[in-house]
Design a protein around this motif. Structure first.
Motif, PDB file in Angstrom:
ATOM      1  N   ARG A  30       0.834  -1.195   0.000  1.00  0.00           N
ATOM      2  CA  ARG A  30       0.000   0.000   0.000  1.00  0.00           C
ATOM      3  C   ARG A  30       0.872   1.249   0.000  1.00  0.00           C
ATOM      4  NH1 ARG A  30      -2.790  -0.827   5.968  1.00  0.00           N
ATOM      5  NH2 ARG A  30      -0.866  -1.257   7.100  1.00  0.00           N
ATOM      6  N   ILE A  31       0.257   2.356  -0.447  1.00  0.00           N
ATOM      7  CA  ILE A  31       0.943   3.643  -0.529  1.00  0.00           C
ATOM      8  C   ILE A  31       0.183   4.657   0.308  1.00  0.00           C
ATOM      9  CG2 ILE A  31       1.736   5.495  -2.042  1.00  0.00           C
ATOM     10  CD1 ILE A  31       1.856   3.483  -4.315  1.00  0.00           C
ATOM     11  N   ASN A  32       0.916   5.433   1.077  1.00  0.00           N
ATOM     12  CA  ASN A  32       0.300   6.474   1.901  1.00  0.00           C
ATOM     13  C   ASN A  32       0.399   7.797   1.136  1.00  0.00           C
ATOM     14  OD1 ASN A  32      -0.926   7.791   3.967  1.00  0.00           O
ATOM     15  ND2 ASN A  32       0.736   7.534   5.436  1.00  0.00           N
ATOM     16  N   GLY A  33       1.033   8.780   1.687  1.00  0.00           N
ATOM     17  CA  GLY A  33       1.155  10.072   1.025  1.00  0.00           C
ATOM     18  C   GLY A  33       2.121  10.018  -0.141  1.00  0.00           C
ATOM     19  N   MET A  34       1.821  10.835  -1.158  1.00  0.00           N
ATOM     20  CA  MET A  34       2.718  10.992  -2.301  1.00  0.00           C
ATOM     21  C   MET A  34       2.971  12.478  -2.495  1.00  0.00           C
ATOM     22  SD  MET A  34       1.262   8.151  -4.989  1.00  0.00           S
ATOM     23  CE  MET A  34       2.781   8.067  -5.960  1.00  0.00           C
ATOM     24  N   GLU A  35       4.177  12.819  -2.865  1.00  0.00           N
ATOM     25  CA  GLU A  35       4.571  14.228  -2.923  1.00  0.00           C
ATOM     26  C   GLU A  35       5.413  14.520  -4.163  1.00  0.00           C
ATOM     27  OE1 GLU A  35       4.963  15.026   1.878  1.00  0.00           O
ATOM     28  OE2 GLU A  35       6.698  14.304   0.761  1.00  0.00           O
ATOM     29  N   TRP A  36       5.415  15.775  -4.535  1.00  0.00           N
ATOM     30  CA  TRP A  36       6.315  16.290  -5.561  1.00  0.00           C
ATOM     31  C   TRP A  36       7.308  17.237  -4.897  1.00  0.00           C
ATOM     32  CZ3 TRP A  36       6.682  14.421 -10.333  1.00  0.00           C
ATOM     33  CH2 TRP A  36       5.577  13.773 -10.900  1.00  0.00           C
ATOM     34  N   TYR A  37       8.559  17.108  -5.303  1.00  0.00           N
ATOM     35  CA  TYR A  37       9.624  18.025  -4.916  1.00  0.00           C
ATOM     36  C   TYR A  37      10.293  18.512  -6.195  1.00  0.00           C
ATOM     37  CZ  TYR A  37       9.407  16.638   0.003  1.00  0.00           C
ATOM     38  OH  TYR A  37       9.004  16.420   1.294  1.00  0.00           O
ATOM     39  N   ARG A  38      11.083  19.563  -6.069  1.00  0.00           N
ATOM     40  CA  ARG A  38      11.855  20.028  -7.217  1.00  0.00           C
ATOM     41  C   ARG A  38      13.203  20.554  -6.751  1.00  0.00           C
ATOM     42  NH1 ARG A  38       8.249  25.347  -8.967  1.00  0.00           N
ATOM     43  NH2 ARG A  38       8.813  26.698  -7.183  1.00  0.00           N
ATOM     44  N   GLN A  39      14.165  20.513  -7.677  1.00  0.00           N
ATOM     45  CA  GLN A  39      15.502  21.003  -7.359  1.00  0.00           C
ATOM     46  C   GLN A  39      16.047  21.758  -8.561  1.00  0.00           C
ATOM     47  OE1 GLN A  39      18.287  18.012  -6.040  1.00  0.00           O
ATOM     48  NE2 GLN A  39      19.571  19.561  -5.055  1.00  0.00           N
ATOM     49  N   ALA A  40      16.279  23.044  -8.364  1.00  0.00           N
ATOM     50  CA  ALA A  40      16.868  23.881  -9.400  1.00  0.00           C
ATOM     51  C   ALA A  40      18.390  23.836  -9.267  1.00  0.00           C
ATOM     52  CB  ALA A  40      16.365  25.311  -9.262  1.00  0.00           C
ATOM     53  N   PRO A  41      19.120  24.132 -10.334  1.00  0.00           N
ATOM     54  CA  PRO A  41      20.584  24.102 -10.277  1.00  0.00           C
ATOM     55  C   PRO A  41      21.121  24.990  -9.162  1.00  0.00           C
ATOM     56  CG  PRO A  41      19.854  24.305 -12.542  1.00  0.00           C
ATOM     57  CD  PRO A  41      18.631  24.451 -11.691  1.00  0.00           C
ATOM     58  N   GLY A  42      22.018  24.429  -8.359  1.00  0.00           N
ATOM     59  CA  GLY A  42      22.641  25.190  -7.293  1.00  0.00           C
ATOM     60  C   GLY A  42      21.768  25.432  -6.079  1.00  0.00           C
ATOM     61  N   ARG A  43      20.584  24.811  -6.053  1.00  0.00           N
ATOM     62  CA  ARG A  43      19.680  25.030  -4.932  1.00  0.00           C
ATOM     63  C   ARG A  43      19.308  23.709  -4.289  1.00  0.00           C
ATOM     64  NH1 ARG A  43      15.115  29.413  -6.226  1.00  0.00           N
ATOM     65  NH2 ARG A  43      15.062  29.289  -3.943  1.00  0.00           N
ATOM     66  N   GLN A  44      18.816  23.792  -3.058  1.00  0.00           N
ATOM     67  CA  GLN A  44      18.381  22.586  -2.367  1.00  0.00           C
ATOM     68  C   GLN A  44      17.042  22.105  -2.914  1.00  0.00           C
ATOM     69  OE1 GLN A  44      18.357  23.480   1.871  1.00  0.00           O
ATOM     70  NE2 GLN A  44      20.458  22.751   2.081  1.00  0.00           N
ATOM     71  N   ARG A  45      16.805  20.832  -2.761  1.00  0.00           N
ATOM     72  CA  ARG A  45      15.520  20.266  -3.156  1.00  0.00           C
ATOM     73  C   ARG A  45      14.428  20.882  -2.271  1.00  0.00           C
ATOM     74  NH1 ARG A  45      15.206  13.891  -4.326  1.00  0.00           N
ATOM     75  NH2 ARG A  45      17.057  14.599  -5.498  1.00  0.00           N
ATOM     76  N   GLU A  46      13.312  21.277  -2.900  1.00  0.00           N
ATOM     77  CA  GLU A  46      12.249  21.912  -2.145  1.00  0.00           C
ATOM     78  C   GLU A  46      10.914  21.220  -2.387  1.00  0.00           C
ATOM     79  OE1 GLU A  46      11.753  25.997  -3.305  1.00  0.00           O
ATOM     80  OE2 GLU A  46      11.045  25.494  -5.309  1.00  0.00           O
ATOM     81  N   TYR A  47      10.080  21.294  -1.388  1.00  0.00           N
ATOM     82  CA  TYR A  47       8.747  20.703  -1.423  1.00  0.00           C
ATOM     83  C   TYR A  47       7.852  21.492  -2.370  1.00  0.00           C
ATOM     84  CZ  TYR A  47       3.981  20.002   0.374  1.00  0.00           C
ATOM     85  OH  TYR A  47       2.642  19.769   0.495  1.00  0.00           O
ATOM     86  N   VAL A  48       7.008  20.771  -3.129  1.00  0.00           N
ATOM     87  CA  VAL A  48       6.083  21.420  -4.052  1.00  0.00           C
ATOM     88  C   VAL A  48       4.638  21.169  -3.643  1.00  0.00           C
ATOM     89  CG1 VAL A  48       5.242  21.490  -6.436  1.00  0.00           C
ATOM     90  CG2 VAL A  48       7.710  21.281  -5.985  1.00  0.00           C
ATOM     91  N   ALA A  49       4.281  19.883  -3.475  1.00  0.00           N
ATOM     92  CA  ALA A  49       2.888  19.570  -3.163  1.00  0.00           C
ATOM     93  C   ALA A  49       2.787  18.151  -2.626  1.00  0.00           C
ATOM     94  CB  ALA A  49       2.012  19.718  -4.405  1.00  0.00           C
ATOM     95  N   ARG A  50       1.661  17.898  -1.940  1.00  0.00           N
ATOM     96  CA  ARG A  50       1.426  16.590  -1.338  1.00  0.00           C
ATOM     97  C   ARG A  50      -0.011  16.174  -1.587  1.00  0.00           C
ATOM     98  NH1 ARG A  50       2.769  13.096   2.919  1.00  0.00           N
ATOM     99  NH2 ARG A  50       1.001  12.347   4.140  1.00  0.00           N
ATOM    100  N   CYS A  51      -0.217  14.857  -1.778  1.00  0.00           N
ATOM    101  CA  CYS A  51      -1.551  14.303  -1.901  1.00  0.00           C
ATOM    102  C   CYS A  51      -1.642  13.062  -1.016  1.00  0.00           C
ATOM    103  CB  CYS A  51      -1.872  13.937  -3.356  1.00  0.00           C
ATOM    104  SG  CYS A  51      -3.591  13.449  -3.638  1.00  0.00           S
TER     105      CYS A  51
END
Length: 121
Positions: A30-51
């Motif tokens: 089973r799967i619980n929460g799923m999320e999107w993150y993004r990482q731009a060049p030279g930057r830390q990975r950041e949270y985008v959205a959660r379902c």
């Protein structure tokens, strides 16, 4: 083992739209929460959205009103509809899922390999 594969990235002009997909496969109980993150060049990975598994959603302030997250539990697929894209949305977008491979195994987070989104001005 749980595998996540993102798709749908590409190059788009500012103001345009893209729809990302993240398909889960493998041994999945089973799967619980799923999320999107993004990482731009030279930057830390950041949270985008959660379902959540029940369809509840949450967004980072930077994408609220422009992005829509959704999921199809039967297909074990997560989506991200991105509208009114801006150059600052350019990044590699990653999918994350909190999943249980088997009932006797613990929950853990799994990541996809990412898909590139480039927004030109």
């Amino acid at each position: 083992q749980v595998t996540l594969v993102e798709s749908g990235g590409g190059v788009v002009q500012a103001g345009g739209s893209l729809r990302l997909s993240c398909a889960a496969s493998g041994s999945i109980f089973r799967i619980n929460g799923m999320e999107w993150y993004r990482q731009a060049p030279g930057r830390q990975r950041e949270y985008v959205a959660r379902c959540t598994s029940g369809g509840g959603t949450n967004y980072a302030d930077s994408v609220k009103g422009r992005f829509t997250i959704s999921r199809d539990n039967a297909k074990m697929t997560l989506y991200l509809q991105m509208n009114s894209l801006k150059p600052e949305d350019t990044a590699v977008y990653y999918c994350k899922a909190n999943a249980q491979p088997m009932e006797v195994l613990p929950w853990r987070d799994y990541w996809g390999q990412g898909t590139q989104v480039t927004v030109s001005s």
